[in-house]
Motif scaffolding. Sequence first.
Motif, mmCIF file in Angstrom:
data_model
loop_
_atom_site.group_PDB
_atom_site.id
_atom_site.type_symbol
_atom_site.label_atom_id
_atom_site.label_comp_id
_atom_site.label_asym_id
_atom_site.label_seq_id
_atom_site.Cartn_x
_atom_site.Cartn_y
_atom_site.Cartn_z
ATOM 1 N N ASP A 173 9.503 0.850 -4.035
ATOM 2 C CA ASP A 173 9.129 1.463 -5.498
ATOM 3 C C ASP A 173 10.071 0.609 -6.391
ATOM 4 O O ASP A 173 11.538 0.908 -5.897
ATOM 5 C CB ASP A 173 9.036 2.845 -5.549
ATOM 6 N N ILE A 174 9.933 0.167 -7.447
ATOM 7 C CA ILE A 174 10.918 -0.397 -8.239
ATOM 8 C C ILE A 174 11.847 0.658 -8.905
ATOM 9 O O ILE A 174 12.912 0.532 -9.499
ATOM 10 C CB ILE A 174 10.334 -1.464 -9.315
ATOM 11 N N ILE A 181 -0.200 -4.622 -12.379
ATOM 12 C CA ILE A 181 0.798 -5.396 -11.785
ATOM 13 C C ILE A 181 0.778 -5.346 -10.432
ATOM 14 O O ILE A 181 1.134 -6.305 -9.815
ATOM 15 C CB ILE A 181 2.065 -4.676 -12.244
ATOM 16 N N HIS A 189 -0.563 11.951 -13.516
ATOM 17 C CA HIS A 189 0.878 11.150 -13.305
ATOM 18 C C HIS A 189 0.555 9.629 -12.811
ATOM 19 O O HIS A 189 1.416 9.068 -12.258
ATOM 20 C CB HIS A 189 1.566 11.820 -12.471
ATOM 21 N N ALA A 220 0.479 5.968 -13.204
ATOM 22 C CA ALA A 220 0.845 4.941 -14.245
ATOM 23 C C ALA A 220 0.127 3.608 -13.979
ATOM 24 O O ALA A 220 0.108 2.786 -14.761
ATOM 25 C CB ALA A 220 2.329 4.694 -14.332
ATOM 26 N N VAL A 221 0.153 3.186 -12.814
ATOM 27 C CA VAL A 221 -0.425 1.941 -12.408
ATOM 28 C C VAL A 221 -1.921 2.258 -11.667
ATOM 29 O O VAL A 221 -2.041 2.920 -10.800
ATOM 30 C CB VAL A 221 0.500 1.277 -11.362
ATOM 31 N N HIS A 247 2.562 6.962 -2.220
ATOM 32 C CA HIS A 247 4.012 6.926 -2.247
ATOM 33 C C HIS A 247 4.670 7.598 -0.825
ATOM 34 O O HIS A 247 4.020 8.614 -0.756
ATOM 35 C CB HIS A 247 4.512 7.714 -3.512
ATOM 36 N N HIS A 260 -2.567 3.324 -4.664
ATOM 37 C CA HIS A 260 -1.365 3.767 -3.819
ATOM 38 C C HIS A 260 -0.753 5.008 -3.340
ATOM 39 O O HIS A 260 -1.143 5.765 -4.326
ATOM 40 C CB HIS A 260 -0.054 2.794 -4.769
ATOM 41 N N LEU A 300 5.938 2.097 -1.539
ATOM 42 C CA LEU A 300 4.616 2.233 -1.962
ATOM 43 C C LEU A 300 3.668 1.407 -0.924
ATOM 44 O O LEU A 300 3.878 0.399 -0.675
ATOM 45 C CB LEU A 300 4.278 1.478 -3.481
ATOM 46 N N PHE A 329 5.429 -1.805 0.073
ATOM 47 C CA PHE A 329 6.842 -2.356 -0.549
ATOM 48 C C PHE A 329 7.668 -1.563 -1.314
ATOM 49 O O PHE A 329 7.224 -0.316 -1.452
ATOM 50 C CB PHE A 329 6.381 -3.467 -1.589
#
Length: 138
Positions: free
Chosen positions: A32-33, A7, A94, A96-97, A103, A101, A42, A30
């Motif tokens: 984090d959603i 994504i 942990h 997921a993408v 954080h 990246h 991120l 950007f």
Amino acid sequence: MSDESTIFDAILAGDIPCHRVYEDDHVLAFLDIGPLSRGHVLVIPKERARFMHELSEASAAAIGSVLPKLCRAVMAATGCAHYNLLQNNGAPAHQAVFHVHVHIIPKFDDGSGLGIEWNSGELDDGAAMAGAIADAIE
Ligand code: AMP
């Protein structure tokens, strides 16, 4: 380069919107959603790489060089005095993408931010382990 699109590739291509806070030739940052706290950012390389150990030195250097000013900006914008940097590699760790990246997660007095379970042990093989790691550096 990884052949697994994520994504974050869609975000980099502009096919999926994001709340961009920073961009240069090598890096995009950007919001984090699903923020752990207000101002959770991120920071990603434009290079597609799944894990830190697969990332080029040029992209790693580009991320490293912008982190201090991005952290200062997050602090200024949110008023946080404390924050964590987190960089997950692998699903059991942990992730997921599967696009590297970092954080930036502000930590606030209300407890919001990163929660860490830190099960520390004893360092009983320090010399051997340090030697093994040092010998493995390319
Ligand atoms: P990780 O567990 O380290 O792989 O974290 C992946 C992060 O990406 C999670 O914190 C998600 O909330 C975040 N994320 C997933 N999709 C998006 C998106 N479209 N825009 C912004 N952040 C996202």
